[in-house]
Design an enzyme around this catalytic site. Sequence first.
Site, short mmCIF file in Angstrom:
data_model
loop_
_atom_site.label_atom_id
_atom_site.label_comp_id
_atom_site.label_asym_id
_atom_site.label_seq_id
_atom_site.Cartn_x
_atom_site.Cartn_y
_atom_site.Cartn_z
N GLY A 20 23.00 69.11 -45.07
CA GLY A 20 23.75 68.93 -43.83
C GLY A 20 23.58 67.57 -43.19
O GLY A 20 23.81 67.39 -42.00
N LYS A 21 23.22 66.60 -44.01
CA LYS A 21 22.93 65.25 -43.50
C LYS A 21 24.15 64.57 -42.89
O LYS A 21 24.06 63.93 -41.84
CB LYS A 21 22.35 64.41 -44.64
CG LYS A 21 21.77 63.08 -44.23
CD LYS A 21 20.94 62.48 -45.34
CE LYS A 21 21.73 62.10 -46.57
NZ LYS A 21 21.87 63.14 -47.59
N LYS A 51 27.31 54.21 -44.29
CA LYS A 51 26.83 54.91 -45.49
C LYS A 51 26.42 53.85 -46.49
O LYS A 51 27.25 53.02 -46.90
CB LYS A 51 27.94 55.79 -46.07
CG LYS A 51 27.56 56.51 -47.35
CD LYS A 51 26.58 57.65 -47.09
CE LYS A 51 26.29 58.42 -48.37
NZ LYS A 51 25.36 59.54 -48.14
N GLY A 103 21.52 57.82 -45.31
CA GLY A 103 21.02 57.55 -46.65
C GLY A 103 21.74 58.37 -47.71
O GLY A 103 22.76 59.01 -47.45
N GLY A 126 20.81 61.36 -50.27
CA GLY A 126 19.77 62.30 -50.66
C GLY A 126 18.54 62.14 -49.78
O GLY A 126 18.63 62.05 -48.57
N PRO A 128 24.72 74.84 -36.15
CA PRO A 128 25.32 76.08 -36.66
C PRO A 128 26.13 75.84 -37.93
O PRO A 128 26.88 74.86 -38.03
CB PRO A 128 26.21 76.54 -35.51
CG PRO A 128 25.71 75.83 -34.30
CD PRO A 128 25.18 74.52 -34.79
N GLY A 173 29.08 76.04 -40.50
CA GLY A 173 30.52 76.22 -40.40
C GLY A 173 31.20 75.46 -39.29
O GLY A 173 32.42 75.59 -39.10
N GLU A 212 32.92 67.41 -31.33
CA GLU A 212 33.25 67.39 -29.91
C GLU A 212 33.14 68.79 -29.35
O GLU A 212 33.49 69.77 -29.98
CB GLU A 212 34.65 66.83 -29.70
CG GLU A 212 34.72 65.32 -29.93
CD GLU A 212 36.09 64.76 -29.57
OE1 GLU A 212 36.39 64.72 -28.38
OE2 GLU A 212 36.83 64.40 -30.49
#
Length: 224
Positions: A14-15, A37, A108, A110, A197, A199, A204
């Site tokens: 979830g990064k 990135k 980053g 990984g 959470p 999903g 925003e």
Amino acid sequence: MPFLFVSGTGTGVGKTFSTAVLVRYLADQGHDVLPVKLVQTGELPGEGDIFNIERLTGIAGEEFARFKDPLAPNLAARREGVEPIQFDQIISWLRGFDDPDRIIVVEGAGGLLVRLGEDFTLADVASALNAPLVIVTSTGLGSLNAAELSVEAANRRGLTVLGVLGGSIPQNPDLATMLNLEEFERVTGVPFWGALPEGLSRVEGFVEKQSFPALDAFKKPPAR
């Protein structure tokens, strides 16, 4: 020019969504924020993490390099038969965004010790720029060990970890996940910022209800 690095305990924790939340949070505090990135692997042109961050936040970013195969960046470059990323190149590129009023949020690839080039990691880049870190972790079984190892690796390299953030928590978490949420701060020794959470499709609305006090240490921009 302050930097904030976002690393994970691994891939798929979830990064990218966490990075988007932090970017939007800082922007909502009035900061000029540039998401970056460093290396994208395994995505088609026009797709990937930096484009997802823009879609989620409305803030365009920059990408240093990308490779075709979904591998660690040094292995992807080697397999593609191209020159691996050089440490001095990536540092120079990041410093090229020089602006004292801008915060560069760097996602980053990984985990913290994934090789970006043949002989350096994300931790080396963060250290060279004296940048603090946020560690994004999974939340289920096995996550405490991964989070503690990541924070320990950062500490051994003299890096400051501002907090640990759970990248995704299911709507109905199991027992291991619920107990982990109570344990992250104790085992890592750094603040646990909660978990995002599972999903969520936009930041925003969600960001407006969040508070990340450690990020308030970034100098507020002058009133205009």
